[in-house]
Design a protein around this motif. Structure first.
Motif, PDB file in Angstrom:
ATOM      1  N   ALA A 219       0.821  -1.213   0.000  1.00 20.33           N
ATOM      2  CA  ALA A 219       0.000   0.000   0.000  1.00 20.33           C
ATOM      3  C   ALA A 219       0.852   1.258   0.000  1.00 20.33           C
ATOM      4  CB  ALA A 219      -0.923  -0.006   1.214  1.00 20.33           C
ATOM      5  N   GLU A 220       2.025   1.194   0.644  1.00 19.67           N
ATOM      6  CA  GLU A 220       2.890   2.355   0.780  1.00 19.67           C
ATOM      7  C   GLU A 220       4.267   2.071   0.184  1.00 19.67           C
ATOM      8  OE1 GLU A 220       1.689   5.101   1.922  1.00 19.67           O
ATOM      9  OE2 GLU A 220      -0.219   4.269   2.624  1.00 19.67           O
ATOM     10  N   PRO A 221       5.005   3.106  -0.205  1.00 15.96           N
ATOM     11  CA  PRO A 221       6.372   2.902  -0.708  1.00 15.96           C
ATOM     12  C   PRO A 221       7.247   2.198   0.335  1.00 15.96           C
ATOM     13  CG  PRO A 221       5.630   5.128  -1.198  1.00 15.96           C
ATOM     14  CD  PRO A 221       4.598   4.526  -0.285  1.00 15.96           C
ATOM     15  N   ILE A 222       8.180   1.392  -0.131  1.00 20.66           N
ATOM     16  CA  ILE A 222       9.091   0.662   0.744  1.00 20.66           C
ATOM     17  C   ILE A 222      10.189   1.617   1.212  1.00 20.66           C
ATOM     18  CG2 ILE A 222      10.654  -1.306   0.925  1.00 20.66           C
ATOM     19  CD1 ILE A 222       9.101  -2.505  -1.510  1.00 20.66           C
ATOM     20  N   VAL A 223      10.339   1.756   2.515  1.00 19.49           N
ATOM     21  CA  VAL A 223      11.359   2.665   3.047  1.00 19.49           C
ATOM     22  C   VAL A 223      12.747   2.035   2.928  1.00 19.49           C
ATOM     23  CG1 VAL A 223       9.747   3.797   4.610  1.00 19.49           C
ATOM     24  CG2 VAL A 223      11.017   1.800   5.396  1.00 19.49           C
ATOM     25  N   GLU A 224      13.769   2.864   3.008  1.00 17.87           N
ATOM     26  CA  GLU A 224      15.134   2.460   2.670  1.00 17.87           C
ATOM     27  C   GLU A 224      15.670   1.297   3.484  1.00 17.87           C
ATOM     28  OE1 GLU A 224      17.899   5.619   2.637  1.00 17.87           O
ATOM     29  OE2 GLU A 224      16.861   6.773   1.090  1.00 17.87           O
ATOM     30  N   ASN A 225      15.399   1.280   4.781  1.00 17.71           N
ATOM     31  CA  ASN A 225      16.070   0.298   5.635  1.00 17.71           C
ATOM     32  C   ASN A 225      15.308  -1.014   5.821  1.00 17.71           C
ATOM     33  OD1 ASN A 225      13.982   1.354   7.153  1.00 17.71           O
ATOM     34  ND2 ASN A 225      15.145   1.380   9.078  1.00 17.71           N
ATOM     35  N   VAL A 226      14.202  -1.205   5.092  1.00 20.25           N
ATOM     36  CA  VAL A 226      13.415  -2.430   5.273  1.00 20.25           C
ATOM     37  C   VAL A 226      14.207  -3.667   4.873  1.00 20.25           C
ATOM     38  CG1 VAL A 226      11.403  -3.708   4.431  1.00 20.25           C
ATOM     39  CG2 VAL A 226      11.158  -1.332   5.107  1.00 20.25           C
ATOM     40  N   LYS A 227      14.958  -3.574   3.809  1.00 24.17           N
ATOM     41  CA  LYS A 227      15.762  -4.714   3.357  1.00 24.17           C
ATOM     42  C   LYS A 227      16.698  -5.179   4.464  1.00 24.17           C
ATOM     43  CE  LYS A 227      18.746  -6.172  -0.450  1.00 24.17           C
ATOM     44  NZ  LYS A 227      19.367  -5.775  -1.745  1.00 24.17           N
ATOM     45  N   GLU A 228      17.371  -4.238   5.126  1.00 23.16           N
ATOM     46  CA  GLU A 228      18.298  -4.576   6.206  1.00 23.16           C
ATOM     47  C   GLU A 228      17.542  -5.121   7.416  1.00 23.16           C
ATOM     48  OE1 GLU A 228      18.414  -1.736   4.434  1.00 23.16           O
ATOM     49  OE2 GLU A 228      20.226  -2.276   3.300  1.00 23.16           O
ATOM     50  N   GLN A 229      16.378  -4.549   7.699  1.00 21.44           N
ATOM     51  CA  GLN A 229      15.581  -5.046   8.827  1.00 21.44           C
ATOM     52  C   GLN A 229      15.184  -6.495   8.615  1.00 21.44           C
ATOM     53  OE1 GLN A 229      12.481  -2.442  10.640  1.00 21.44           O
ATOM     54  NE2 GLN A 229      13.077  -0.967   9.050  1.00 21.44           N
ATOM     55  N   PHE A 230      14.743  -6.821   7.406  1.00 24.28           N
ATOM     56  CA  PHE A 230      14.327  -8.199   7.130  1.00 24.28           C
ATOM     57  C   PHE A 230      15.517  -9.157   7.188  1.00 24.28           C
ATOM     58  CE2 PHE A 230      10.125  -7.400   4.596  1.00 24.28           C
ATOM     59  CZ  PHE A 230       9.578  -6.848   5.751  1.00 24.28           C
ATOM     60  N   GLU A 231      16.679  -8.694   6.761  1.00 24.31           N
ATOM     61  CA  GLU A 231      17.874  -9.544   6.826  1.00 24.31           C
ATOM     62  C   GLU A 231      18.256  -9.849   8.270  1.00 24.31           C
ATOM     63  OE1 GLU A 231      20.801  -7.388   4.641  1.00 24.31           O
ATOM     64  OE2 GLU A 231      20.163  -8.178   2.692  1.00 24.31           O
TER      65      GLU A 231
ATOM     66  N   ALA B  63      15.514 -12.875   6.274  1.00 24.07           N
ATOM     67  CA  ALA B  63      14.749 -12.973   5.031  1.00 24.07           C
ATOM     68  C   ALA B  63      15.398 -12.086   3.972  1.00 24.07           C
ATOM     69  CB  ALA B  63      13.304 -12.552   5.264  1.00 24.07           C
ATOM     70  N   LYS B  64      15.210 -12.465   2.724  1.00 23.50           N
ATOM     71  CA  LYS B  64      15.807 -11.717   1.614  1.00 23.50           C
ATOM     72  C   LYS B  64      14.727 -10.917   0.896  1.00 23.50           C
ATOM     73  CE  LYS B  64      18.336 -12.332  -2.746  1.00 23.50           C
ATOM     74  NZ  LYS B  64      18.900 -13.331  -3.695  1.00 23.50           N
ATOM     75  N   LEU B  65      14.937  -9.614   0.793  1.00 18.11           N
ATOM     76  CA  LEU B  65      13.993  -8.727   0.120  1.00 18.11           C
ATOM     77  C   LEU B  65      14.640  -8.146  -1.135  1.00 18.11           C
ATOM     78  CD1 LEU B  65      11.168  -7.332   0.364  1.00 18.11           C
ATOM     79  CD2 LEU B  65      12.387  -5.387   1.379  1.00 18.11           C
ATOM     80  N   GLU B  66      13.980  -8.346  -2.263  1.00 15.51           N
ATOM     81  CA  GLU B  66      14.413  -7.746  -3.526  1.00 15.51           C
ATOM     82  C   GLU B  66      13.370  -6.716  -3.933  1.00 15.51           C
ATOM     83  OE1 GLU B  66      15.151  -8.923  -8.251  1.00 15.51           O
ATOM     84  OE2 GLU B  66      14.671 -10.489  -6.772  1.00 15.51           O
ATOM     85  N   ILE B  67      13.755  -5.455  -3.943  1.00 21.38           N
ATOM     86  CA  ILE B  67      12.824  -4.383  -4.256  1.00 21.38           C
ATOM     87  C   ILE B  67      12.703  -4.233  -5.771  1.00 21.38           C
ATOM     88  CG2 ILE B  67      12.350  -1.920  -3.993  1.00 21.38           C
ATOM     89  CD1 ILE B  67      13.916  -2.054  -1.339  1.00 21.38           C
ATOM     90  N   LEU B  68      11.473  -4.327  -6.272  1.00 16.68           N
ATOM     91  CA  LEU B  68      11.213  -4.233  -7.707  1.00 16.68           C
ATOM     92  C   LEU B  68      10.787  -2.830  -8.118  1.00 16.68           C
ATOM     93  CD1 LEU B  68       9.249  -7.587  -8.184  1.00 16.68           C
ATOM     94  CD2 LEU B  68      11.708  -7.198  -8.439  1.00 16.68           C
ATOM     95  N   SER B  69      10.037  -2.182  -7.273  1.00 16.39           N
ATOM     96  CA  SER B  69       9.607  -0.794  -7.486  1.00 16.39           C
ATOM     97  C   SER B  69       9.241  -0.238  -6.120  1.00 16.39           C
ATOM     98  CB  SER B  69       8.416  -0.719  -8.444  1.00 16.39           C
ATOM     99  OG  SER B  69       7.254  -1.275  -7.845  1.00 16.39           O
ATOM    100  N   GLU B  70       8.776   0.990  -6.045  1.00 19.85           N
ATOM    101  CA  GLU B  70       8.550   1.591  -4.733  1.00 19.85           C
ATOM    102  C   GLU B  70       7.488   0.867  -3.914  1.00 19.85           C
ATOM    103  OE1 GLU B  70       7.361   5.634  -4.989  1.00 19.85           O
ATOM    104  OE2 GLU B  70       5.336   5.185  -5.728  1.00 19.85           O
TER     105      GLU B  70
END
Length: 230
Positions: free
Chosen positions: A136-148, A163-170
């Protein structure tokens, strides 16, 4: 395999009906009447029911493209079971290895092999599942690191596994996890202040959803796919 189970695997008889057939002397193994339900049938044995040869249904391994508004259950509830979409013999013996929410689409594995499905869903096996996520909302910058590092889910004592997050778009990403907590993907994004609006499972282990399967369609797994979890 026990003889009564062998009979059930080869016919539409229930376990009690199979035992009744044994009691009445209707079953022969290699030409001799056998009445013991616990008799162990070997692969090379010839089993007859009223002089008709029996051949058990082998273990089955299926992938389905789960459509929305179906449930991963063996019975219909508020919504229909996705097993209604499969036309095979003895479908009631099948079960789903790794469930999805009613509104989630994508790869589901279905089998009647209990050990195989255990290898898919057991937390100790660390089987990776990959999801395409729309937010619903844009993915903030540090989410990838938080999930890792792992995030704290509501009402959970421990952090999630890395967990591994691959951002495809906002507002779009691919997320790979090795757990199967209740509503885990939705709860992980909720923990970082976002909301999942659409969820689609692409992959379980090394098995990828066949792109030729439309929602509601299914096919048997190939031998190589089955071997992924043996």
């Amino acid at each position: 395999m026990r003889l009564d189970k062998y009979i059930c695997k080869s016919t539409e008889l229930t376990r009690s009906e199979a035992k009744r057939s044994l009691k009445y002397g209707s079953i022969k193994v290699n030409g001799a009447v056998v009445k013991n339900a616990a008799f162990q049938v070997k692969e090379q044995d010839n089993v007859l029911l009223n002089d008709r040869e029996l051949t058990p249904i082998g273990l089955r391994y299926i992938m389905m493209h789960k459509p929305a508004d179906t449930i991963c259950s063996n019975v219909d509830e508020a919504l229909p079971s996705l097993l209604n979409l499969i036309e095979v013999e003895k479908w009631t013996e099948l079960h789903i290895a790794g469930r999805l929410d009613a509104d989630t689409t994508g790869l589901v594995l279905i089998t009647d092999d209990g050990q195989w499905s255990h290898n898919v869903i057991s937390p100790n096996k660390s089987c990776q599942k990959t999801y395409h996520v729309w937010l619903a909302e844009p993915i903030v910058e540090n989410v990838k690191e938080q999930f890792e590092q792992g995030v704290q889910l509501n009402n959970e004592k421990e952090l999630t596994r890395p967990a591994k997050l691959e951002i495809l778009s906002e507002k779009e990403a691919m997320l790979s996890i090795t757990e199967g907590k209740y509503h885990q993907v939705k709860r992980m994004f909720a923990a970082v202040g976002n909301k999942v609006v659409r969820l689609h499972r692409e992959k379980i282990g090394n098995i990828t959803l066949d792109e030729e399967l439309e929602p509601g369609q299914w096919r048997y797994l190939t031998n190589d796919e089955v071997d992924q979890f043996h």
